[in-house]
Structures are given as C-alpha cells and as structure tokens.
Scaffold this motif. Structure first.
Motif, PDB file in Angstrom:
ATOM      1  N   ASP A  32      50.286  84.223  12.962  1.00  0.00           N
ATOM      2  CA  ASP A  32      51.638  84.818  13.160  1.00  0.00           C
ATOM      3  C   ASP A  32      53.069  83.598  12.967  1.00  0.00           C
ATOM      4  O   ASP A  32      54.124  83.800  13.590  1.00  0.00           O
ATOM      5  CB  ASP A  32      51.735  85.205  14.485  1.00  0.00           C
ATOM      6  CG  ASP A  32      50.677  86.319  14.754  1.00  0.00           C
ATOM      7  OD1 ASP A  32      50.418  87.143  13.915  1.00  0.00           O
ATOM      8  OD2 ASP A  32      50.038  86.184  15.824  1.00  0.00           O
ATOM      9  N   PRO A  54      56.289  82.634  10.804  1.00  0.00           N
ATOM     10  CA  PRO A  54      57.176  83.586   9.898  1.00  0.00           C
ATOM     11  C   PRO A  54      56.822  82.884   8.099  1.00  0.00           C
ATOM     12  O   PRO A  54      57.202  81.546   8.710  1.00  0.00           O
ATOM     13  CB  PRO A  54      58.418  83.944  10.339  1.00  0.00           C
ATOM     14  CG  PRO A  54      57.973  83.554  11.935  1.00  0.00           C
ATOM     15  CD  PRO A  54      56.151  82.416  12.071  1.00  0.00           C
ATOM     16  N   LYS A 111      63.707  93.988   9.677  1.00  0.00           N
ATOM     17  CA  LYS A 111      63.838  94.691  11.531  1.00  0.00           C
ATOM     18  C   LYS A 111      63.267  93.331  11.761  1.00  0.00           C
ATOM     19  O   LYS A 111      63.182  93.659  13.181  1.00  0.00           O
ATOM     20  CB  LYS A 111      63.811  96.042  12.251  1.00  0.00           C
ATOM     21  CG  LYS A 111      64.454  96.929  11.270  1.00  0.00           C
ATOM     22  CD  LYS A 111      64.480  98.452  11.725  1.00  0.00           C
ATOM     23  CE  LYS A 111      65.455  99.207  11.884  1.00  0.00           C
ATOM     24  NZ  LYS A 111      66.067 100.842  11.457  1.00  0.00           N
ATOM     25  N   SER A 112      62.733  93.059  11.283  1.00  0.00           N
ATOM     26  CA  SER A 112      61.063  92.618  11.595  1.00  0.00           C
ATOM     27  C   SER A 112      60.692  90.945  10.562  1.00  0.00           C
ATOM     28  O   SER A 112      61.275  91.638   9.504  1.00  0.00           O
ATOM     29  CB  SER A 112      60.037  93.083  11.885  1.00  0.00           C
ATOM     30  OG  SER A 112      59.614  93.691  11.192  1.00  0.00           O
ATOM     31  N   LYS A 113      60.108  89.825  11.261  1.00  0.00           N
ATOM     32  CA  LYS A 113      59.988  88.396  10.294  1.00  0.00           C
ATOM     33  C   LYS A 113      58.755  89.110   9.759  1.00  0.00           C
ATOM     34  O   LYS A 113      57.689  89.158  10.376  1.00  0.00           O
ATOM     35  CB  LYS A 113      60.363  88.104  10.890  1.00  0.00           C
ATOM     36  CG  LYS A 113      62.213  87.435  11.080  1.00  0.00           C
ATOM     37  CD  LYS A 113      62.135  86.180  12.228  1.00  0.00           C
ATOM     38  CE  LYS A 113      63.343  85.557  11.987  1.00  0.00           C
ATOM     39  NZ  LYS A 113      64.669  85.556  11.160  1.00  0.00           N
ATOM     40  N   THR A 155      55.544  87.663   8.595  1.00  0.00           N
ATOM     41  CA  THR A 155      53.905  86.495   8.893  1.00  0.00           C
ATOM     42  C   THR A 155      53.359  86.057   7.872  1.00  0.00           C
ATOM     43  O   THR A 155      52.954  87.256   6.676  1.00  0.00           O
ATOM     44  CB  THR A 155      53.350  86.824  10.204  1.00  0.00           C
ATOM     45  OG1 THR A 155      53.303  87.836  10.488  1.00  0.00           O
ATOM     46  CG2 THR A 155      55.067  87.016  11.401  1.00  0.00           C
ATOM     47  N   HIS A 200      50.368  89.500   8.204  1.00  0.00           N
ATOM     48  CA  HIS A 200      51.537  91.105   7.190  1.00  0.00           C
ATOM     49  C   HIS A 200      51.272  90.665   5.602  1.00  0.00           C
ATOM     50  O   HIS A 200      51.128  91.327   4.939  1.00  0.00           O
ATOM     51  CB  HIS A 200      53.021  90.809   7.717  1.00  0.00           C
ATOM     52  CG  HIS A 200      54.145  91.224   8.986  1.00  0.00           C
ATOM     53  ND1 HIS A 200      54.473  90.803   9.824  1.00  0.00           N
ATOM     54  CD2 HIS A 200      52.771  92.328   9.529  1.00  0.00           C
ATOM     55  CE1 HIS A 200      54.623  91.168  10.177  1.00  0.00           C
ATOM     56  NE2 HIS A 200      53.325  91.999  10.452  1.00  0.00           N
ATOM     57  N   SER A 260      53.448  93.732   4.693  1.00  0.00           N
ATOM     58  CA  SER A 260      54.875  93.396   4.649  1.00  0.00           C
ATOM     59  C   SER A 260      55.879  93.768   4.256  1.00  0.00           C
ATOM     60  O   SER A 260      57.001  93.151   4.625  1.00  0.00           O
ATOM     61  CB  SER A 260      54.506  91.370   3.995  1.00  0.00           C
ATOM     62  OG  SER A 260      54.651  91.791   2.399  1.00  0.00           O
ATOM     63  N   ASP A 279      60.276  97.825   6.510  1.00  0.00           N
ATOM     64  CA  ASP A 279      60.077  96.739   7.125  1.00  0.00           C
ATOM     65  C   ASP A 279      58.593  95.743   7.832  1.00  0.00           C
ATOM     66  O   ASP A 279      57.306  96.962   7.753  1.00  0.00           O
ATOM     67  CB  ASP A 279      60.096  97.361   9.011  1.00  0.00           C
ATOM     68  CG  ASP A 279      61.722  97.574   8.842  1.00  0.00           C
ATOM     69  OD1 ASP A 279      63.367  96.153   8.855  1.00  0.00           O
ATOM     70  OD2 ASP A 279      62.485  98.518   8.832  1.00  0.00           O
ATOM     71  N   GLY A 314      55.613  95.017   9.315  1.00  0.00           N
ATOM     72  CA  GLY A 314      54.479  95.412  10.139  1.00  0.00           C
ATOM     73  C   GLY A 314      54.737  96.569  10.883  1.00  0.00           C
ATOM     74  O   GLY A 314      54.012  96.926  11.821  1.00  0.00           O
ATOM     75  N   THR A 315      54.545  97.729   9.433  1.00  0.00           N
ATOM     76  CA  THR A 315      55.359  99.192  10.064  1.00  0.00           C
ATOM     77  C   THR A 315      53.977  99.947   9.020  1.00  0.00           C
ATOM     78  O   THR A 315      53.889 100.950   9.891  1.00  0.00           O
ATOM     79  CB  THR A 315      56.454  99.497  10.256  1.00  0.00           C
ATOM     80  OG1 THR A 315      57.180  99.510   8.513  1.00  0.00           O
ATOM     81  CG2 THR A 315      57.450  98.928  10.876  1.00  0.00           C
TER      82      THR A 315
END
Length: 381
Positions: free
Chosen positions: A76, A78, A106-108, A110, A113, A119, A157, A159-160
């Motif tokens: 995890d 980033p 909206k998220s970083k 990693t 990802h 990612s 984004d 992780g989505t």
C-alpha cells in the motif's frame, strides 16, 4: 487427446502459425511438444525465443514482491511517495471539443493498484479514451520506450475498477528507484540467475538471436502474413509491461518456482510466506472485467471462463472457482499479446505454457486450441 496431436492439428488448420506447449509440476517438466516453423527453415522448439510482451508483467510484479518480502516496499505504498512524477497524472473526465477535461484523482494509486490493474491506467487497445487522448495531444504509445509515453491519463480513480494498462511499467520504476538498480540488472541478479533463466532478457542477446521466432498476423483474407512487432531496443525505460524476451523452457522455470513456494533447484527467490501473500486476491471486492477490443486487428475480446469470478493477485489473474476438467480455484494466469499463454495451478501442482507469435490476440480459433491443450494437460496429469 495427446499434446503433440493438438499442436499439429492447430498448425495444420492454420489456427496458429506454429506452437510450442509444455507442462510441468514442482519436480520438473512432464510433457512438451512443438509444431511448425518458428521462422523460415527453423522448426519451433522448447528453446525458441519469443517476444513475451505481457508475460513480462508477472516478472515485473515478482520483482516488486521481492522488495516487499525484504521489507523495502509495502503493498500500500503510494506510487508518488517513491516516484513523485506520478502525481502529475490526472483522470480523463471528458472532452471539451478536442480538449481533454482532466481532474485530480480522488485517491492515491498504490503499488497494489499497479499490480492489480486498478490504478486507472488503461491501454488504447481496450479503451477508446487513451487512444483519443494520444491522438489529440500527441502523446506517444507506451511501446515507444520513452519515459514520456508512460503518462497516460487515468480512466478511473485508483481502486475503483479493473482496467488493463501500463501499470506494471510504473511498478518496475518503483523497483528501480528503491533498489538503485536498472530493472534488467535487478532481474538478472535476483531472479534470472538464481532460476537459471539464461534465455530471458530485455534484449535479444547474441546467443538468443539464432532462435528468435518470427511474427505473423492474420490478414483480411484469413491467411497469416509476416508482421513486425517487438519491444523497442535500448529504450529510455524497459517497461515491465512488455519488454522481455524468453523461451518456453525458461518461463516454465519461473512458473515452477511458484509451485515450489518460492524456490527452484535449491535457489530461493521468495519466502514461502511471500509467495502465499503474492498469490492472494489483492482486489478486495473488485473483480476482473471483460476486456472489449477497440482494435480488432490486434485483439479480440477477452473474457476467459465467462460467468466465473476472476480477481487479481499481486502478479496474475486469479480464478476464484474450479473450472470442470481444467484449472482449479486459486490458479494464476496471463498472456502476451502475440498469443503466448501460461497458467499455474498450485492446488493441482501443474504449470503450463502454450506459445506462438501471432495476431489477433485470443481470436476464437486460438482459444479453441488453448482449451484443448488445457483439458489434455489435466486429463494426463
């Protein structure tokens, strides 16, 4: 059906220009065969050299796992903490005429990802967004080997959702930055030499060149013709999404290392715990999504074992259910765009490769051969 008969019939029917198939277990190679000519007057063989393209991804992910195993990287972490330039990548949120509308993610993203293709980065072959962005902005393809080509915009984004793209190229850069070594040197020292993979490299070395296969693409007339496609030589960045050349014999050593829980022939590259952690589902509630082509001459749609759940480990697509007569739950697999395919099944102690050099990727007649090969592997294992 015997392995050799499957290969011969597929080549005779021009379902593939040539084929090499191998199966093995933790102890060694159990079956192998080859059919057709890999190049003019050069019969295909288990030491034929292939452009393995996305079979590289598992190797790049394993390099990152070696660092995680050593405590030098975390799943995890980033990406931008290791590679600050990654923070420049934005999400493509739409178009204002021919101008891309970009926003901050909206998220970083990693390391996890990157390894699981969540990612937000996606290839232009399976998502029209990157292709249009490249056309309108002059951004070059990842296959250029240029560092600038890695800055594809995100399609979602981090992780989505699952989206297949150049994430592992960035993971390879993380390995370089943390280890202080160029990725080819890191791989040679930590993976290829310990496993005896002397025919796997980012360039076609002199001892490999006489065994390099040719590439074929199926034309509109249905026939195979010569086609030029290869990773760029001496690039700015050796992309861990596509840069390697290898042989069926060498790649089976890599796969058998996982069946042996991180070691081969007395040489350990990952701890047993590291292998177990690597092969787990790393996508959480997300799942693999059908890949729908936007470039039919290059690839067909890809939806292996439709109707069954597939996730992603830290290096491979992961089957979450048994496939009757074929691989079992927990099996790990992927492929290269020129139809070089592999899987390994820890529950069955079975690993296999079936490889050629042809386009389109996963055309139906190729997948028919792959299924016959896999069923044969389990019928005789």
């Amino acid at each position: 059906m015997a392995l050799q008969k499957i290969l011969d019939e597929a080549v005779s029917a021009e379902d593939a220009p040539f084929l090499v198939g191998m199966t093995g277990n933790a102890q060694g190679i159990t079956r192998s065969g080859a059919s057709g000519d890999a190049a003019p007057d050069r019969p295909a063989a288990t030491d034929t050299v292939f452009r393995i393209f996305s079979m590289t991804k598992a190797v790049g992910s394993t390099a990152a796992m070696i660092l995680i195993d050593r405590g030098e990287l975390d799943f995890d972490t980033p990406v931008e903490e290791v590679l600050p330039e990654f923070a420049d990548i934005r999400v493509l949120d739409g178009w204002d005429g021919d101008t891309p509308v970009l926003r901050a993610p909206k998220s970083k993203a990693t390391a996890r990802h990157l390894a699981t293709h969540t990612s937000g980065l996606e290839y232009e072959f399976w998502n029209a967004g990157p292709g249009k962005y490249m056309e309108k902005t002059g951004t070059v393809s990842i296959l250029s080997g240029l560092k600038a080509s890695m800055f594809y915009p995100m399609m979602s984004d981090p992780g989505t959702r699952w989206g297949y793209g150049p994430s592992i190229d960035w993971l390879g850069l993380m390995v370089e930055k943390i280890s202080g070594k160029r990725i080819d040197a890191f791989l040679k020292e930590n993976l290829f030499e310990p496993l005896g993979m002397s025919d796997t490299d980012v360039e076609v070395r002199d001892h490999m060149a006489p065994r390099l296969a040719g590439v074929k693409a199926r034309g509109e007339d249905g026939q195979f013709g010569d086609f030029e496609l290869a990773p760029p030589s001496d690039p700015e960045v050796y992309g861990m999404g596509h840069a390697l050349y290898s042989t069926p014999e060498d790649y089976m050593k890599f796969l058998r290392m996982f069946l042996n829980r991180g070691a081969l022939n007395g040489h350990r590259v990952l701890s047993e715990q590291g292998v177990a952690r690597m092969l787990e589902n790393h996508m959480g509630p997300l799942t693999f999504e059908k890949m729908v082509t936007v470039a039919p001459p290059v690839t067909a749609d890809f939806d292996p074992f439709p109707g069954t759940t597939k996730t992603h480990s830290f290096g491979f697509m992961r089957n979450e259910a048994d496939i009757p007569g074929m691989r079992r739950a927990g099996s790990q697999s992927w492929a290269g765009v020129l139809n070089s395919h592999y899987w390994f099944d820890p529950a069955s102690d079975l690993a296999a490769v079936i490889m050629t050099q042809s386009l389109p990727f996963v055309e139906p007649r190729w997948m028919k051969t792959y299924e016959a090969f896999e069923r044969s592997a389990y019928a005789t294992s």
